[in-house]
Design an enzyme around this catalytic site. Structure first.
Site, PDB file in Angstrom:
ATOM      1  N   HIS A   1       5.586  -0.542  -3.566  1.00 12.16           N
ATOM      2  CA  HIS A   1       4.867   0.737  -3.548  1.00 12.16           C
ATOM      3  C   HIS A   1       5.827   1.885  -3.236  1.00 12.16           C
ATOM      4  O   HIS A   1       5.773   2.951  -3.864  1.00 12.16           O
ATOM      5  CB  HIS A   1       3.764   0.736  -2.477  1.00 12.16           C
ATOM      6  CG  HIS A   1       2.665  -0.234  -2.702  1.00 12.16           C
ATOM      7  ND1 HIS A   1       2.286  -1.159  -1.743  1.00 12.16           N
ATOM      8  CD2 HIS A   1       1.842  -0.440  -3.759  1.00 12.16           C
ATOM      9  CE1 HIS A   1       1.282  -1.871  -2.205  1.00 12.16           C
ATOM     10  NE2 HIS A   1       0.984  -1.460  -3.427  1.00 12.16           N
TER      11      HIS A   1
ATOM     12  N   ARG B   1       3.354  -4.406 -12.424  1.00 17.03           N
ATOM     13  CA  ARG B   1       4.291  -5.468 -12.048  1.00 17.03           C
ATOM     14  C   ARG B   1       4.537  -6.411 -13.201  1.00 17.03           C
ATOM     15  O   ARG B   1       5.647  -6.855 -13.434  1.00 17.03           O
ATOM     16  CB  ARG B   1       3.752  -6.259 -10.862  1.00 17.03           C
ATOM     17  CG  ARG B   1       3.703  -5.494  -9.580  1.00 17.03           C
ATOM     18  CD  ARG B   1       3.132  -6.365  -8.498  1.00 17.03           C
ATOM     19  NE  ARG B   1       1.836  -6.864  -8.916  1.00 17.03           N
ATOM     20  CZ  ARG B   1       0.691  -6.699  -8.269  1.00 17.03           C
ATOM     21  NH1 ARG B   1       0.697  -6.058  -7.129  1.00 17.03           N
ATOM     22  NH2 ARG B   1      -0.432  -7.165  -8.718  1.00 17.03           N
TER      23      ARG B   1
ATOM     24  N   SER C   1       0.596  -6.966  -2.220  1.00 18.26           N
ATOM     25  CA  SER C   1       0.158  -6.926  -0.822  1.00 18.26           C
ATOM     26  C   SER C   1      -0.536  -8.219  -0.429  1.00 18.26           C
ATOM     27  O   SER C   1      -0.302  -8.750   0.666  1.00 18.26           O
ATOM     28  CB  SER C   1      -0.784  -5.743  -0.603  1.00 18.26           C
ATOM     29  OG  SER C   1      -0.111  -4.536  -0.790  1.00 18.26           O
TER      30      SER C   1
ATOM     31  N   LYS D   1     -13.206  -4.583  -1.418  1.00 13.43           N
ATOM     32  CA  LYS D   1     -12.028  -5.457  -1.380  1.00 13.43           C
ATOM     33  C   LYS D   1     -11.860  -6.135  -0.016  1.00 13.43           C
ATOM     34  O   LYS D   1     -11.018  -7.015   0.133  1.00 13.43           O
ATOM     35  CB  LYS D   1     -10.756  -4.675  -1.697  1.00 13.43           C
ATOM     36  CG  LYS D   1     -10.564  -4.372  -3.159  1.00 13.43           C
ATOM     37  CD  LYS D   1      -9.184  -3.767  -3.357  1.00 13.43           C
ATOM     38  CE  LYS D   1      -8.834  -3.628  -4.806  1.00 13.43           C
ATOM     39  NZ  LYS D   1      -7.458  -3.150  -5.000  1.00 13.43           N
TER      40      LYS D   1
END
Length: 162
Positions: free
Chosen positions: A18, A91, A129, A42
């Protein structure tokens, strides 16, 4: 005219990937506003205040990066922030399909706001993450993927949850 991009995400926790996206975005934009999404669906490991505080710590020395929490529609947040661009990191090719779908929806809701994709630096292409949290939960070394202060907070929170 100041070119402002917003970089939205949950940042649970913020990783070096990030950080890299934000720093590289500053080559193209005058300011980057990091939008820390509330994202209750989430079920984040860190609450909104904790994620906000970690980002403030990580970017404390950079006056061109602002941190703002938000909930609701991303395009509303973009408009409120004065941003003409939504910045998204990719990614892997698996991210692309989902991100293109989001960009298309955002464009239909707010044609004046563009989405720009930055690919992850090779050394962070596999870092997420959730993967970092899982490795840390299993006592793996995640120090290469996190700012030292973020690592400290993740370690403390994991210890407290055991």
């Amino acid at each position: 005219m100041t070119a402002i991009a917003i970089y939205p995400g949950t940042f649970d926790p913020v990783t070096r990937g990030h950080i890299d996206i934000c720093e590289r975005a500053l080559k193209m934009f005058d300011r980057v506003v990091i939008g820390v999404a509330d994202s209750p669906a989430k079920q984040p490991f860190f609450n909104l205040d904790e994620r906000y505080d970690m980002l403030k710590t990580v970017f404390a020395e950079n006056g061109r990066i602002a941190i703002k929490p938000f909930s609701g529609l991303l395009i509303d947040f973009a408009r409120d922030s004065g941003a003409a661009v939504i910045l998204r990191g990719l990614r892997a090719i698996s991210d692309f399909e989902y991100e293109v779908q989001l960009a298309g929806m955002n464009r239909s809701l707010a044609p004046e706001i563009e989405t720009v994709f930055l690919t992850a630096a090779q050394r962070y292409a596999f870092v997420s993450s959730s993967l970092v949290r899982e490795i840390a939960r299993l006592d793996g070394d995640v120090s290469d993927f996190l700012h030292p202060e973020v690592l400290k907070r993740l370690t403390a929170k994991l210890k407290a949850s055991k």
